[in-house]
Design a protein around this motif. Structure first.
Motif, mmCIF file in Angstrom:
data_model
loop_
_atom_site.group_PDB
_atom_site.id
_atom_site.type_symbol
_atom_site.label_atom_id
_atom_site.label_comp_id
_atom_site.label_asym_id
_atom_site.label_seq_id
_atom_site.Cartn_x
_atom_site.Cartn_y
_atom_site.Cartn_z
ATOM 1 N N LEU A 1 0.838 -1.202 0.000
ATOM 2 C CA LEU A 1 0.000 0.000 0.000
ATOM 3 C C LEU A 1 0.875 1.255 0.000
ATOM 4 O O LEU A 1 0.629 2.203 -0.776
ATOM 5 N N GLU A 2 1.887 1.252 0.823
ATOM 6 C CA GLU A 2 2.807 2.386 0.898
ATOM 7 C C GLU A 2 3.503 2.606 -0.453
ATOM 8 O O GLU A 2 3.604 3.732 -0.953
ATOM 9 N N GLY A 3 3.998 1.495 -1.036
ATOM 10 C CA GLY A 3 4.683 1.593 -2.322
ATOM 11 C C GLY A 3 3.767 2.036 -3.443
ATOM 12 O O GLY A 3 4.150 2.848 -4.300
ATOM 13 N N ALA A 4 2.543 1.510 -3.450
ATOM 14 C CA ALA A 4 1.585 1.863 -4.501
ATOM 15 C C ALA A 4 1.198 3.342 -4.411
ATOM 16 O O ALA A 4 1.086 4.029 -5.442
ATOM 17 N N LYS A 5 1.004 3.846 -3.222
ATOM 18 C CA LYS A 5 0.674 5.274 -3.044
ATOM 19 C C LYS A 5 1.784 6.155 -3.601
ATOM 20 O O LYS A 5 1.519 7.159 -4.274
ATOM 21 N N LYS A 6 3.023 5.779 -3.317
ATOM 22 C CA LYS A 6 4.177 6.552 -3.804
ATOM 23 C C LYS A 6 4.227 6.544 -5.330
ATOM 24 O O LYS A 6 4.401 7.592 -5.969
ATOM 25 N N ILE A 7 4.054 5.373 -5.909
ATOM 26 C CA ILE A 7 4.095 5.241 -7.368
ATOM 27 C C ILE A 7 2.991 6.070 -8.023
ATOM 28 O O ILE A 7 3.223 6.794 -9.002
ATOM 29 N N ILE A 8 1.772 5.967 -7.482
ATOM 30 C CA ILE A 8 0.621 6.662 -8.067
ATOM 31 C C ILE A 8 0.796 8.175 -8.001
ATOM 32 O O ILE A 8 0.475 8.903 -8.953
ATOM 33 N N SER A 9 1.339 8.650 -6.889
ATOM 34 C CA SER A 9 1.525 10.103 -6.747
ATOM 35 C C SER A 9 2.525 10.642 -7.765
ATOM 36 O O SER A 9 2.421 11.798 -8.201
ATOM 37 N N GLU A 10 3.473 9.810 -8.174
ATOM 38 C CA GLU A 10 4.520 10.238 -9.114
ATOM 39 C C GLU A 10 4.189 9.897 -10.562
ATOM 40 O O GLU A 10 4.815 10.439 -11.487
ATOM 41 N N THR A 45 -0.302 -7.851 -2.444
ATOM 42 C CA THR A 45 0.092 -6.536 -2.937
ATOM 43 C C THR A 45 -0.854 -6.044 -4.037
ATOM 44 O O THR A 45 -0.985 -4.836 -4.247
ATOM 45 N N ALA A 46 -1.519 -6.977 -4.717
ATOM 46 C CA ALA A 46 -2.531 -6.570 -5.697
ATOM 47 C C ALA A 46 -3.712 -5.896 -4.996
ATOM 48 O O ALA A 46 -4.240 -4.879 -5.471
ATOM 49 N N VAL A 47 -4.113 -6.438 -3.851
ATOM 50 C CA VAL A 47 -5.177 -5.811 -3.058
ATOM 51 C C VAL A 47 -4.710 -4.440 -2.575
ATOM 52 O O VAL A 47 -5.479 -3.463 -2.566
ATOM 53 N N ALA A 48 -3.434 -4.339 -2.192
ATOM 54 C CA ALA A 48 -2.876 -3.055 -1.746
ATOM 55 C C ALA A 48 -2.904 -2.034 -2.877
ATOM 56 O O ALA A 48 -3.255 -0.862 -2.675
ATOM 57 N N ALA A 49 -2.537 -2.478 -4.092
ATOM 58 C CA ALA A 49 -2.553 -1.576 -5.247
ATOM 59 C C ALA A 49 -3.958 -1.079 -5.536
ATOM 60 O O ALA A 49 -4.170 0.114 -5.821
ATOM 61 N N LYS A 50 -4.933 -1.987 -5.439
ATOM 62 C CA LYS A 50 -6.324 -1.590 -5.680
ATOM 63 C C LYS A 50 -6.789 -0.573 -4.646
ATOM 64 O O LYS A 50 -7.458 0.411 -4.974
ATOM 65 N N THR A 51 -6.417 -0.785 -3.401
ATOM 66 C CA THR A 51 -6.783 0.150 -2.333
ATOM 67 C C THR A 51 -6.203 1.539 -2.604
ATOM 68 O O THR A 51 -6.894 2.558 -2.478
ATOM 69 N N ALA A 52 -4.923 1.581 -2.995
ATOM 70 C CA ALA A 52 -4.260 2.852 -3.280
ATOM 71 C C ALA A 52 -4.914 3.572 -4.461
ATOM 72 O O ALA A 52 -5.122 4.793 -4.433
ATOM 73 N N LEU A 53 -5.244 2.824 -5.506
ATOM 74 C CA LEU A 53 -5.888 3.424 -6.673
ATOM 75 C C LEU A 53 -7.281 3.944 -6.335
ATOM 76 O O LEU A 53 -7.690 5.016 -6.807
#
Length: 333
Positions: free
Chosen positions: A219-228, A242-250
């Motif tokens: 989740l932390e990594g996905a948030k960083k990637i999405i913001s950039e 981590t796929a669930v984490a990515a979906k949460t971040a998106l």
């Protein structure tokens, strides 16, 4: 008179002899039985094999299912299983493995937190005469391993890449959530990148984050990637957590057009695939049930001097919205 005295003495002596004989027989019987019972109990204890189980993180449903499948097979032979949870901590896994060695395990089912850092534990296990059944993700020093059972992880990544090419023929920007200490995830990412490299219209990997395979770091990594990178096409994830984490971040970012790929075939991801318009494009499914049962059967053959396969690779396959109903959403395949 003399004759009577002699007869009396003889009678007394005979009574004493019979009494002593009876006492000896009576006293000896329970003692003999006790020794026999103790010996049989000790023999039974010696015949019961004790296995250890150490996987990356027992909060991950995949490893819970894997351990359960192993235990079911071992229970049929009344073998024991000692499970310890390293909770993604390299040092804790090393400590717990030493504890299991001290507890007298005969063999261990091992999925390393870190495929390189596990080497000292492999050395300790070998020195103690403990057989090593490596499951799911390989250790780096495979010479220490007596058997390996896992999925075809490169294929898992490859089929995700091939599916992405079909869904996005014009190419696009890709982010990767990986776990560099886990060889299974490394193989998946390698397979994925090799697949997208063959696309006619190019895909560009613009960001990658090491997540250790956990939801929190994912989740932390996905948030960083999405913001950039607000213009992503897809995120490839090393596992379903981590796929669930990515979906949460998106979802938090309000980005609903980015495709997400995972690997596992977990119930959580299959439930997402059932939802209309889900961002989860697919998951390369593996079977912790099959891997666990195969690992246990291999271990039993190994410990009983029977032939066994040194390496076993279970097949993987894509689950998406079109076939998810075939596999159900309430459990693992």
């Amino acid at each position: 008179m003399q004759r009577k005295r002699i007869l009396s003495v003889l009678a007394v002596m005979l009574v004493c002899i019979f009494a002593l004989s009876a006492c000896k027989k009576q006293a000896g019987k329970p003692v003999d039985n006790a020794i026999t019972e103790d010996t049989e109990e000790e023999k039974e204890e010696e015949d019961v094999l004790v296995f250890g189980f150490s996987a990356i993180d027992m909060e991950n449903p995949y490893f819970i299912t894997l351990e359960k499948a192993i235990k079911e097979v071992l229970d049929e032979s009344e073998y024991q299983l000692i499970t310890k949870d390293p909770a993604s901590d390299v040092e804790l896994q090393e400590q717990q493995i030493q504890e299991m060695i001290d507890e007298g395990i005969d063999a261990i089912f091992l999925c390393p937190v870190d495929w390189e850092a596990i080497t000292p534990s492999l050395e300790a296990l070998k020195e103690a005469g403990v057989k090593i059944i490596n499951v799911d993700t390989q250790v780096k020093e495979m010479d220490y391993v007596d058997a390996y059972i896992g999925s075809d992880n490169q294929k898992a990544g490859r089929i995700c890449g091939e599916d992405l090419i079909e869904k996005c023929p014009d190419g696009g920007k890709i982010a990767i959530l990986e776990a560099t200490a886990q060889n299974s995830v490394n193989d998946r990412i390698t397979g994925f990148e090799e697949a997208i490299a063959k696309a006619e219209n190019g895909f560009e990997v613009v960001a990658r984050e090491n997540t250790d395979g956990s939801f929190e770091k994912g989740l932390e990594g996905a948030k960083k990637i999405i913001s950039e990178n607000p213009d992503l096409t897809a995120i490839m994830c090393g596992n379903d957590q981590t796929a669930v984490a990515a979906k949460t971040a998106l979802n938090l970012a309000g980005m609903d057009k980015v495709l997400i790929y995972g690997v596992d075939g977990s119930p959580d991801i299959k439930k997402e695939l059932k939802k209309t318009g889900s961002q989860i494009a697919g998951t390369a499914a593996q079977s912790p049930i099959n891997i666990g049962k195969t690992a246990a059967k291999v271990a039993i053959c190994m410990m009983n001097g029977k032939d066994y396969e040194k390496e076993t690779y279970e097949d993987v396959f894509m689950i998406d919205e079109n076939n998810v109903d075939m596999y159900g959403v309430d459990g693992w395949q």
